[in-house]
Design a protein around this motif. Sequence first.
Motif, PDB file in Angstrom:
ATOM      1  N   ILE A 216       1.690   1.850  56.928  1.00 23.29           N
ATOM      2  CA  ILE A 216      -0.004   1.733  57.267  1.00 23.29           C
ATOM      3  C   ILE A 216      -0.702   1.258  56.137  1.00 23.29           C
ATOM      4  CG2 ILE A 216      -1.905   3.294  57.378  1.00 23.29           C
ATOM      5  CD1 ILE A 216      -0.363   5.007  59.013  1.00 23.29           C
ATOM      6  N   ILE A 217       0.288   1.655  54.777  1.00 23.22           N
ATOM      7  CA  ILE A 217      -0.708   1.373  53.573  1.00 23.22           C
ATOM      8  C   ILE A 217       0.214   0.002  53.218  1.00 23.22           C
ATOM      9  CG2 ILE A 217      -0.717   1.601  51.080  1.00 23.22           C
ATOM     10  CD1 ILE A 217      -1.005   4.660  51.845  1.00 23.22           C
ATOM     11  N   PRO A 218      -0.106  -1.323  52.579  1.00 22.10           N
ATOM     12  CA  PRO A 218       0.089  -2.218  52.060  1.00 22.10           C
ATOM     13  C   PRO A 218       1.234  -2.190  51.030  1.00 22.10           C
ATOM     14  CG  PRO A 218      -1.381  -2.765  52.721  1.00 22.10           C
ATOM     15  CD  PRO A 218      -1.484  -1.553  52.138  1.00 22.10           C
ATOM     16  N   PHE A 219       2.001  -2.690  50.831  1.00 22.86           N
ATOM     17  CA  PHE A 219       2.719  -2.584  49.425  1.00 22.86           C
ATOM     18  C   PHE A 219       2.220  -2.342  47.649  1.00 22.86           C
ATOM     19  CE2 PHE A 219       5.908  -3.601  46.403  1.00 22.86           C
ATOM     20  CZ  PHE A 219       6.759  -1.932  45.778  1.00 22.86           C
ATOM     21  N   GLY A 220       1.006  -3.819  48.132  1.00 20.43           N
ATOM     22  CA  GLY A 220       0.774  -3.849  46.744  1.00 20.43           C
ATOM     23  C   GLY A 220      -0.332  -2.436  47.212  1.00 20.43           C
ATOM     24  N   GLY A 221      -1.015  -2.250  48.043  1.00 15.18           N
ATOM     25  CA  GLY A 221      -1.739  -0.645  47.724  1.00 15.18           C
ATOM     26  C   GLY A 221      -1.029  -0.107  47.573  1.00 15.18           C
ATOM     27  N   HIS A 222       0.032   0.405  47.989  1.00 14.84           N
ATOM     28  CA  HIS A 222       0.968   0.991  47.288  1.00 14.84           C
ATOM     29  C   HIS A 222       0.997   0.860  45.795  1.00 14.84           C
ATOM     30  CE1 HIS A 222       4.578   3.708  47.437  1.00 14.84           C
ATOM     31  NE2 HIS A 222       4.711   3.666  46.493  1.00 14.84           N
ATOM     32  N   LEU A 223       1.142   0.157  45.240  1.00 17.41           N
ATOM     33  CA  LEU A 223       1.415  -0.303  43.852  1.00 17.41           C
ATOM     34  C   LEU A 223       0.320   0.188  43.330  1.00 17.41           C
ATOM     35  CD1 LEU A 223       3.548  -3.349  43.443  1.00 17.41           C
ATOM     36  CD2 LEU A 223       4.165  -1.010  43.576  1.00 17.41           C
ATOM     37  N   THR A 224      -0.862  -0.171  43.337  1.00 17.05           N
ATOM     38  CA  THR A 224      -2.267   0.367  43.001  1.00 17.05           C
ATOM     39  C   THR A 224      -2.375   2.361  42.878  1.00 17.05           C
ATOM     40  OG1 THR A 224      -3.199  -1.733  43.591  1.00 17.05           O
ATOM     41  CG2 THR A 224      -4.842   0.273  43.513  1.00 17.05           C
ATOM     42  N   LEU A 225      -1.689   2.444  44.154  1.00 15.55           N
ATOM     43  CA  LEU A 225      -1.847   3.435  44.300  1.00 15.55           C
ATOM     44  C   LEU A 225      -0.782   4.596  42.545  1.00 15.55           C
ATOM     45  CD1 LEU A 225      -2.104   4.531  48.151  1.00 15.55           C
ATOM     46  CD2 LEU A 225      -4.016   5.156  45.932  1.00 15.55           C
ATOM     47  N   ASP A 226       0.189   3.974  42.415  1.00 15.17           N
ATOM     48  CA  ASP A 226       0.851   3.875  41.985  1.00 15.17           C
ATOM     49  C   ASP A 226       0.252   4.157  40.425  1.00 15.17           C
ATOM     50  OD1 ASP A 226       3.317   4.791  43.502  1.00 15.17           O
ATOM     51  OD2 ASP A 226       4.242   2.927  43.340  1.00 15.17           O
ATOM     52  N   LEU A 227      -0.292   2.919  40.183  1.00 15.35           N
ATOM     53  CA  LEU A 227      -1.163   3.587  38.762  1.00 15.35           C
ATOM     54  C   LEU A 227      -2.042   3.956  38.401  1.00 15.35           C
ATOM     55  CD1 LEU A 227      -1.355  -0.909  38.552  1.00 15.35           C
ATOM     56  CD2 LEU A 227       0.019   0.532  36.892  1.00 15.35           C
ATOM     57  N   LEU A 228      -2.938   4.290  39.295  1.00 19.47           N
ATOM     58  CA  LEU A 228      -3.945   5.441  39.562  1.00 19.47           C
ATOM     59  C   LEU A 228      -2.998   6.724  39.379  1.00 19.47           C
ATOM     60  CD1 LEU A 228      -6.924   6.390  40.112  1.00 19.47           C
ATOM     61  CD2 LEU A 228      -5.623   7.165  42.805  1.00 19.47           C
ATOM     62  N   VAL A 229      -2.127   7.143  40.309  1.00 26.00           N
ATOM     63  CA  VAL A 229      -1.246   7.891  39.635  1.00 26.00           C
ATOM     64  C   VAL A 229      -0.314   8.048  38.219  1.00 26.00           C
ATOM     65  CG1 VAL A 229       1.090   9.567  39.961  1.00 26.00           C
ATOM     66  CG2 VAL A 229      -1.027   8.889  42.002  1.00 26.00           C
ATOM     67  N   ALA A 230      -0.521   7.209  37.374  1.00 30.16           N
ATOM     68  CA  ALA A 230       0.550   7.184  35.961  1.00 30.16           C
ATOM     69  C   ALA A 230      -0.815   7.560  35.716  1.00 30.16           C
ATOM     70  CB  ALA A 230       0.631   6.051  36.336  1.00 30.16           C
ATOM     71  N   THR A 231      -2.276   6.516  35.534  1.00 29.53           N
ATOM     72  CA  THR A 231      -3.250   7.447  34.736  1.00 29.53           C
ATOM     73  C   THR A 231      -3.666   8.051  35.003  1.00 29.53           C
ATOM     74  OG1 THR A 231      -3.945   4.537  35.431  1.00 29.53           O
ATOM     75  CG2 THR A 231      -5.730   5.888  34.615  1.00 29.53           C
ATOM     76  N   LEU A 232      -3.200   9.261  35.623  1.00 24.87           N
ATOM     77  CA  LEU A 232      -4.460  10.067  36.028  1.00 24.87           C
ATOM     78  C   LEU A 232      -3.638  11.009  35.760  1.00 24.87           C
ATOM     79  CD1 LEU A 232      -5.573  10.414  39.509  1.00 24.87           C
ATOM     80  CD2 LEU A 232      -6.559  10.536  37.853  1.00 24.87           C
ATOM     81  N   PHE A 233      -1.819  10.666  35.655  1.00 18.79           N
ATOM     82  CA  PHE A 233      -0.491  11.535  34.716  1.00 18.79           C
ATOM     83  C   PHE A 233      -1.752  12.206  33.375  1.00 18.79           C
ATOM     84  CE2 PHE A 233       2.362  12.199  37.529  1.00 18.79           C
ATOM     85  CZ  PHE A 233       2.121  13.442  38.036  1.00 18.79           C
ATOM     86  N   MET A 234      -1.950  10.659  32.319  1.00 18.67           N
ATOM     87  CA  MET A 234      -2.171  10.668  30.977  1.00 18.67           C
ATOM     88  C   MET A 234      -3.467  11.450  30.747  1.00 18.67           C
ATOM     89  SD  MET A 234      -0.017   8.821  28.679  1.00 18.67           S
ATOM     90  CE  MET A 234       0.593   7.605  28.997  1.00 18.67           C
ATOM     91  N   LEU A 235      -4.558  11.431  31.592  1.00 17.23           N
ATOM     92  CA  LEU A 235      -5.512  12.228  31.955  1.00 17.23           C
ATOM     93  C   LEU A 235      -5.255  14.076  31.760  1.00 17.23           C
ATOM     94  CD1 LEU A 235      -7.902   9.764  32.928  1.00 17.23           C
ATOM     95  CD2 LEU A 235      -8.229   9.943  31.016  1.00 17.23           C
ATOM     96  N   VAL A 236      -4.479  13.860  32.896  1.00 20.56           N
ATOM     97  CA  VAL A 236      -4.453  15.894  33.234  1.00 20.56           C
ATOM     98  C   VAL A 236      -3.891  16.664  32.142  1.00 20.56           C
ATOM     99  CG1 VAL A 236      -2.065  17.077  34.023  1.00 20.56           C
ATOM    100  CG2 VAL A 236      -3.458  14.922  35.152  1.00 20.56           C
ATOM    101  N   PRO A 237      -2.852  16.088  30.994  1.00 21.08           N
ATOM    102  CA  PRO A 237      -3.324  16.897  30.089  1.00 21.08           C
ATOM    103  C   PRO A 237      -4.510  17.312  28.899  1.00 21.08           C
ATOM    104  CG  PRO A 237      -1.389  15.595  29.271  1.00 21.08           C
ATOM    105  CD  PRO A 237      -2.860  15.317  30.589  1.00 21.08           C
ATOM    106  N   SER A 238      -5.663  16.677  28.743  1.00 18.18           N
ATOM    107  CA  SER A 238      -6.353  16.856  28.250  1.00 18.18           C
ATOM    108  C   SER A 238      -7.613  17.365  29.070  1.00 18.18           C
ATOM    109  CB  SER A 238      -7.234  15.179  27.927  1.00 18.18           C
ATOM    110  OG  SER A 238      -7.109  14.866  26.825  1.00 18.18           O
TER     111      SER A 238
END
Length: 122
Positions: free
Chosen positions: A65-87
């Motif tokens: 259902i999700i295009p691969f480019g959309g998947h990569l965008t979600l990966d970037l979102l998760v990485a960014t959230l992981f950077m923010l989670v500790p704070s």
Amino acid sequence: MKLRFLSPTNHGIVDYLAAVALIVSPFVLQLGSSNPLAPWISVVTGALVIVVSMATNYRYGAFKIIPFGGHLTLDLLVATLFMLVPSLFGFVGLDAAYYYINAVVVYLVVAVTASEGRSTGR
């Protein structure tokens, strides 16, 4: 050597391995000393990685259902959230390091993933 050497197919394998690691490693590492949410954010993220991977249009996606480019965008979102989670949750020590390291790893995986063949499951 090309910077983007990880094919979408191999990225899919990495996704499923990462999901298992996100579910298991917080307990192996005994996360939660600074906040009891530390292990559970990882477990929930691991479960979501499985769902998103199954929904992605690549070889190991079941529903495509999700295009691969959309998947990569979600990966970037998760990485960014992981950077923010500790704070956001006051994680320190190992709890914080775990999320920072995972964020860097996800950014690197996205950076080395090739986009060609993303809709054909190659």
